[in-house]
Design a protein around this motif. Structure first.
Motif, PDB file in Angstrom:
ATOM      1  N   SER A   1     -13.113   6.184  -9.102  1.00 30.72           N
ATOM      2  CA  SER A   1     -11.692   5.968  -8.826  1.00 30.72           C
ATOM      3  C   SER A   1     -11.263   6.711  -7.558  1.00 30.72           C
ATOM      4  CB  SER A   1     -10.835   6.403 -10.013  1.00 30.72           C
ATOM      5  OG  SER A   1     -10.919   7.796 -10.246  1.00 30.72           O
ATOM      6  N   LEU A   2     -11.844   7.877  -7.321  1.00 29.62           N
ATOM      7  CA  LEU A   2     -11.531   8.618  -6.098  1.00 29.62           C
ATOM      8  C   LEU A   2     -12.098   7.917  -4.866  1.00 29.62           C
ATOM      9  CD1 LEU A   2     -12.080  12.257  -7.375  1.00 29.62           C
ATOM     10  CD2 LEU A   2      -9.907  11.107  -6.946  1.00 29.62           C
ATOM     11  N   HIS A   3     -13.229   7.221  -5.046  1.00 28.11           N
ATOM     12  CA  HIS A   3     -13.779   6.414  -3.951  1.00 28.11           C
ATOM     13  C   HIS A   3     -12.767   5.352  -3.545  1.00 28.11           C
ATOM     14  CE1 HIS A   3     -16.072   2.992  -2.291  1.00 28.11           C
ATOM     15  NE2 HIS A   3     -16.911   3.894  -1.812  1.00 28.11           N
ATOM     16  N   ALA A   4     -12.137   4.720  -4.532  1.00 26.93           N
ATOM     17  CA  ALA A   4     -11.142   3.682  -4.244  1.00 26.93           C
ATOM     18  C   ALA A   4      -9.932   4.267  -3.531  1.00 26.93           C
ATOM     19  CB  ALA A   4     -10.713   3.002  -5.536  1.00 26.93           C
ATOM     20  N   LEU A   5      -9.523   5.474  -3.907  1.00 25.79           N
ATOM     21  CA  LEU A   5      -8.368   6.107  -3.281  1.00 25.79           C
ATOM     22  C   LEU A   5      -8.676   6.547  -1.854  1.00 25.79           C
ATOM     23  CD1 LEU A   5      -7.072   8.308  -6.244  1.00 25.79           C
ATOM     24  CD2 LEU A   5      -6.149   6.121  -5.452  1.00 25.79           C
ATOM     25  N   GLN A   6      -9.906   6.973  -1.626  1.00 26.84           N
ATOM     26  CA  GLN A   6     -10.290   7.430  -0.295  1.00 26.84           C
ATOM     27  C   GLN A   6     -10.397   6.275   0.686  1.00 26.84           C
ATOM     28  OE1 GLN A   6     -14.011   9.551  -0.132  1.00 26.84           O
ATOM     29  NE2 GLN A   6     -13.918   9.860   2.084  1.00 26.84           N
ATOM     30  N   TYR A   7     -11.027   5.194   0.254  1.00 28.21           N
ATOM     31  CA  TYR A   7     -11.214   4.026   1.124  1.00 28.21           C
ATOM     32  C   TYR A   7     -10.241   2.955   0.659  1.00 28.21           C
ATOM     33  CZ  TYR A   7     -15.484   6.557   2.232  1.00 28.21           C
ATOM     34  OH  TYR A   7     -16.375   7.524   2.607  1.00 28.21           O
ATOM     35  N   ALA A   8      -9.017   3.056   1.136  1.00 29.98           N
ATOM     36  CA  ALA A   8      -7.959   2.166   0.657  1.00 29.98           C
ATOM     37  C   ALA A   8      -7.182   1.603   1.839  1.00 29.98           C
ATOM     38  CB  ALA A   8      -7.027   2.933  -0.288  1.00 29.98           C
ATOM     39  N   PRO A   9      -7.771   0.673   2.563  1.00 30.83           N
ATOM     40  CA  PRO A   9      -7.060   0.054   3.687  1.00 30.83           C
ATOM     41  C   PRO A   9      -5.927  -0.836   3.195  1.00 30.83           C
ATOM     42  CG  PRO A   9      -9.126  -1.072   3.273  1.00 30.83           C
ATOM     43  CD  PRO A   9      -9.112   0.121   2.370  1.00 30.83           C
ATOM     44  N   SER A  10      -5.097  -1.253   4.110  1.00 28.82           N
ATOM     45  CA  SER A  10      -4.076  -2.246   3.763  1.00 28.82           C
ATOM     46  C   SER A  10      -4.772  -3.550   3.403  1.00 28.82           C
ATOM     47  CB  SER A  10      -3.131  -2.464   4.950  1.00 28.82           C
ATOM     48  OG  SER A  10      -2.419  -1.282   5.252  1.00 28.82           O
ATOM     49  N   VAL A  11      -4.191  -4.287   2.480  1.00 27.03           N
ATOM     50  CA  VAL A  11      -4.793  -5.543   2.027  1.00 27.03           C
ATOM     51  C   VAL A  11      -3.895  -6.684   2.483  1.00 27.03           C
ATOM     52  CG1 VAL A  11      -5.671  -6.849   0.064  1.00 27.03           C
ATOM     53  CG2 VAL A  11      -5.761  -4.342   0.028  1.00 27.03           C
TER      54      VAL A  11
ATOM     55  N   ARG B   1       0.832  -1.189   0.000  1.00 25.63           N
ATOM     56  CA  ARG B   1       0.000   0.000   0.000  1.00 25.63           C
ATOM     57  C   ARG B   1       0.874   1.249   0.000  1.00 25.63           C
ATOM     58  NH1 ARG B   1      -2.142   4.272   1.955  1.00 25.63           N
ATOM     59  NH2 ARG B   1      -4.399   4.689   1.832  1.00 25.63           N
ATOM     60  N   HIS B   2       0.585   2.165  -0.930  1.00 25.90           N
ATOM     61  CA  HIS B   2       1.288   3.442  -1.002  1.00 25.90           C
ATOM     62  C   HIS B   2       0.293   4.539  -1.332  1.00 25.90           C
ATOM     63  CE1 HIS B   2       5.474   2.072  -0.734  1.00 25.90           C
ATOM     64  NE2 HIS B   2       5.102   1.015  -1.457  1.00 25.90           N
ATOM     65  N   SER B   3       0.576   5.735  -0.856  1.00 29.28           N
ATOM     66  CA  SER B   3      -0.201   6.892  -1.299  1.00 29.28           C
ATOM     67  C   SER B   3       0.189   7.205  -2.733  1.00 29.28           C
ATOM     68  CB  SER B   3       0.075   8.094  -0.404  1.00 29.28           C
ATOM     69  OG  SER B   3       1.405   8.560  -0.587  1.00 29.28           O
ATOM     70  N   LEU B   4      -0.655   7.959  -3.432  1.00 35.28           N
ATOM     71  CA  LEU B   4      -0.298   8.354  -4.798  1.00 35.28           C
ATOM     72  C   LEU B   4       0.924   9.259  -4.802  1.00 35.28           C
ATOM     73  CD1 LEU B   4      -3.570   8.897  -6.848  1.00 35.28           C
ATOM     74  CD2 LEU B   4      -2.190   6.844  -6.527  1.00 35.28           C
ATOM     75  N   LYS B   5       1.085  10.041  -3.752  1.00 36.46           N
ATOM     76  CA  LYS B   5       2.279  10.879  -3.650  1.00 36.46           C
ATOM     77  C   LYS B   5       3.520  10.011  -3.558  1.00 36.46           C
ATOM     78  CE  LYS B   5       4.348  14.637  -0.952  1.00 36.46           C
ATOM     79  NZ  LYS B   5       4.163  15.580   0.188  1.00 36.46           N
ATOM     80  N   GLU B   6       3.464   8.975  -2.746  1.00 34.29           N
ATOM     81  CA  GLU B   6       4.603   8.062  -2.630  1.00 34.29           C
ATOM     82  C   GLU B   6       4.860   7.349  -3.954  1.00 34.29           C
ATOM     83  OE1 GLU B   6       4.181   6.848   2.095  1.00 34.29           O
ATOM     84  OE2 GLU B   6       3.089   5.719   0.569  1.00 34.29           O
ATOM     85  N   LEU B   7       3.795   6.950  -4.651  1.00 33.10           N
ATOM     86  CA  LEU B   7       3.956   6.292  -5.944  1.00 33.10           C
ATOM     87  C   LEU B   7       4.654   7.222  -6.933  1.00 33.10           C
ATOM     88  CD1 LEU B   7       3.289   3.723  -7.605  1.00 33.10           C
ATOM     89  CD2 LEU B   7       1.207   4.894  -8.359  1.00 33.10           C
ATOM     90  N   ALA B   8       4.261   8.503  -6.937  1.00 31.59           N
ATOM     91  CA  ALA B   8       4.894   9.472  -7.830  1.00 31.59           C
ATOM     92  C   ALA B   8       6.374   9.640  -7.490  1.00 31.59           C
ATOM     93  CB  ALA B   8       4.166  10.814  -7.733  1.00 31.59           C
ATOM     94  N   GLN B   9       6.700   9.626  -6.215  1.00 34.03           N
ATOM     95  CA  GLN B   9       8.099   9.757  -5.809  1.00 34.03           C
ATOM     96  C   GLN B   9       8.908   8.529  -6.210  1.00 34.03           C
ATOM     97  OE1 GLN B   9       7.390  10.466  -1.649  1.00 34.03           O
ATOM     98  NE2 GLN B   9       7.381  12.701  -1.871  1.00 34.03           N
ATOM     99  N   LEU B  10       8.304   7.351  -6.082  1.00 31.53           N
ATOM    100  CA  LEU B  10       8.988   6.123  -6.506  1.00 31.53           C
ATOM    101  C   LEU B  10       9.205   6.120  -8.016  1.00 31.53           C
ATOM    102  CD1 LEU B  10       7.029   3.599  -4.267  1.00 31.53           C
ATOM    103  CD2 LEU B  10       9.462   4.123  -4.080  1.00 31.53           C
ATOM    104  N   ALA B  11       8.199   6.576  -8.762  1.00 30.63           N
ATOM    105  CA  ALA B  11       8.346   6.671 -10.217  1.00 30.63           C
ATOM    106  C   ALA B  11       9.447   7.649 -10.579  1.00 30.63           C
ATOM    107  CB  ALA B  11       7.021   7.086 -10.840  1.00 30.63           C
ATOM    108  N   ALA B  12       9.549   8.744  -9.834  1.00 29.52           N
ATOM    109  CA  ALA B  12      10.583   9.742 -10.108  1.00 29.52           C
ATOM    110  C   ALA B  12      11.981   9.176  -9.890  1.00 29.52           C
ATOM    111  CB  ALA B  12      10.360  10.963  -9.216  1.00 29.52           C
TER     112      ALA B  12
END
Length: 332
Positions: free
Chosen positions: A281-291, A230-241
């Protein structure tokens, strides 16, 4: 061994078919379409429509195992009803065809969205509540209802197991998928801000390994969550960078603000395009517990690789594909 894969030309299918060929299976690719995703591979293509049971029966004749991947992923609701029909009637028809054809093992690929992410709390497990709320996204409800059809068939004697992947990314993403598109837009600096929220991301190759293990070791009637990190989109963007060298967006916007704009963006988007960020898609981002994939790890030996490896290999695959396309174009 003859193995049938429905939805074989999709992102997961393209990776699963290659893994099945590598282990020595004879593979029948059952799909409505036939694309470059399996080009050059030694597979038998059989056209199907999951809403036409006869086509499924023809595809499953002589099969030992069926992997049912065919589905419609939607982040724009279900205005015409086709999402529910394919994701609910499709599994019902596929399960019945498998029983009629004497298939020995049936693996149904569902989704983490079959679980009610709003009510799961901080972590999703196989015992978490299901998506039954009529106000939940149409796709989420359809995936839970599709599983119910598989369970009904299990009650009638089908030897089936269900896997629930989280957000899938990785190589052989010919679509590209929504997550593949997100990575490309981050690389091309088409996303100017960080959007709040996050999700669990799984490497498609780890997912395929989990599906093969579920086929061999999974207990009949059981669900297995096949997740990653699980990562935030901000973290994903940083990893991509870190992989691309392209700077990640510096400005962050809260989900509440983006969510208010999503319906307007959806209305203004041309009918032949779907924006990355919609109310669903924003619903999925808002409610995104660890899996939690503990059960899959314990029973199937399921393992996941570092997400940095996934991102690096995904970009490398996109780059190689672009180079091959350019070479072919130049040769013509």
């Amino acid at each position: 061994m003859l193995t049938v894969v429905t939805g074989a030309y999709g992102h997961v299918g393209a990776n699963l078919v290659r893994a099945l060929l590598d282990r020595g299976d004879e593979v029948r690719a059952a799909d409505r379409r036939q694309t470059e995703a399996l080009e050059g591979l030694n597979v038998e293509h059989v056209p199907i429509d999951v809403l036409q049971p006869q086509s499924l029966q023809a595809a499953f004749v002589g099969a030992d195992t069926v992997f049912h991947l065919a589905a419609i992923i939607s982040i724009i609701g279900d205005r015409t009803g086709i999402v529910r029909r394919v994701n609910v009637e499709g599994p019902r028809n596929a399960a019945r065809a498998a029983m009629e054809c004497g298939v020995s093992r049936f693996v149904h690929c569902s989704s983490v969205h079959a679980f009610d992410l709003e009510r799961c709390g901080p972590e999703v497990s196989e015992s978490s509540p299901r998506t039954t709320n009529e106000h939940a996204p149409a796709y989420d409800r359809s995936k839970n209802e599709g599983e119910n059809e598989i369970r009904a068939a299990i009650g009638q004697g089908l030897d089936a197991v269900i896997v629930n992947p989280s957000g899938v990314m990785g190589p052989h993403d010919y679509g590209p998928s929504r997550l593949g598109e997100l990575l490309l837009e981050l690389r091309d600096r088409k996303i100017p801000v960080n959007v709040g929220g996050g999700f669990d991301f799984v490497d498609v190759r780890d997912l395929v390994d989990g599906m093969l293990a579920a086929e061999q070791l999974g207990r009949t009637g059981e669900n297995y969550l096949l997740s990653g990190h699980r990562h935030s989109l901000k973290e994903l963007a940083q990893l991509a960078a870190q992989v691309t060298g392209v700077k990640a967006p510096r400005i962050s916007m809260p989900l509440s603000l983006i969510r208010g704009l999503a319906p307007l963006v959806l209305r203004l988007t041309p009918s032949d395009k779907i924006p990355l960020f919609t109310p669903e898609s924003l619903h999925a981002l808002q409610y995104a517990p660890s899996v939690c994939h503990y059960k899959a790890s314990k029973e199937l030996g399921y393992l996941v690789r570092p997400i940095t490896e996934t991102i690096r290999d995904t970009y490398a695959w996109f780059d190689n594909r672009r180079q091959r396309t350019a070479t072919l174009s130049a040769a013509r």
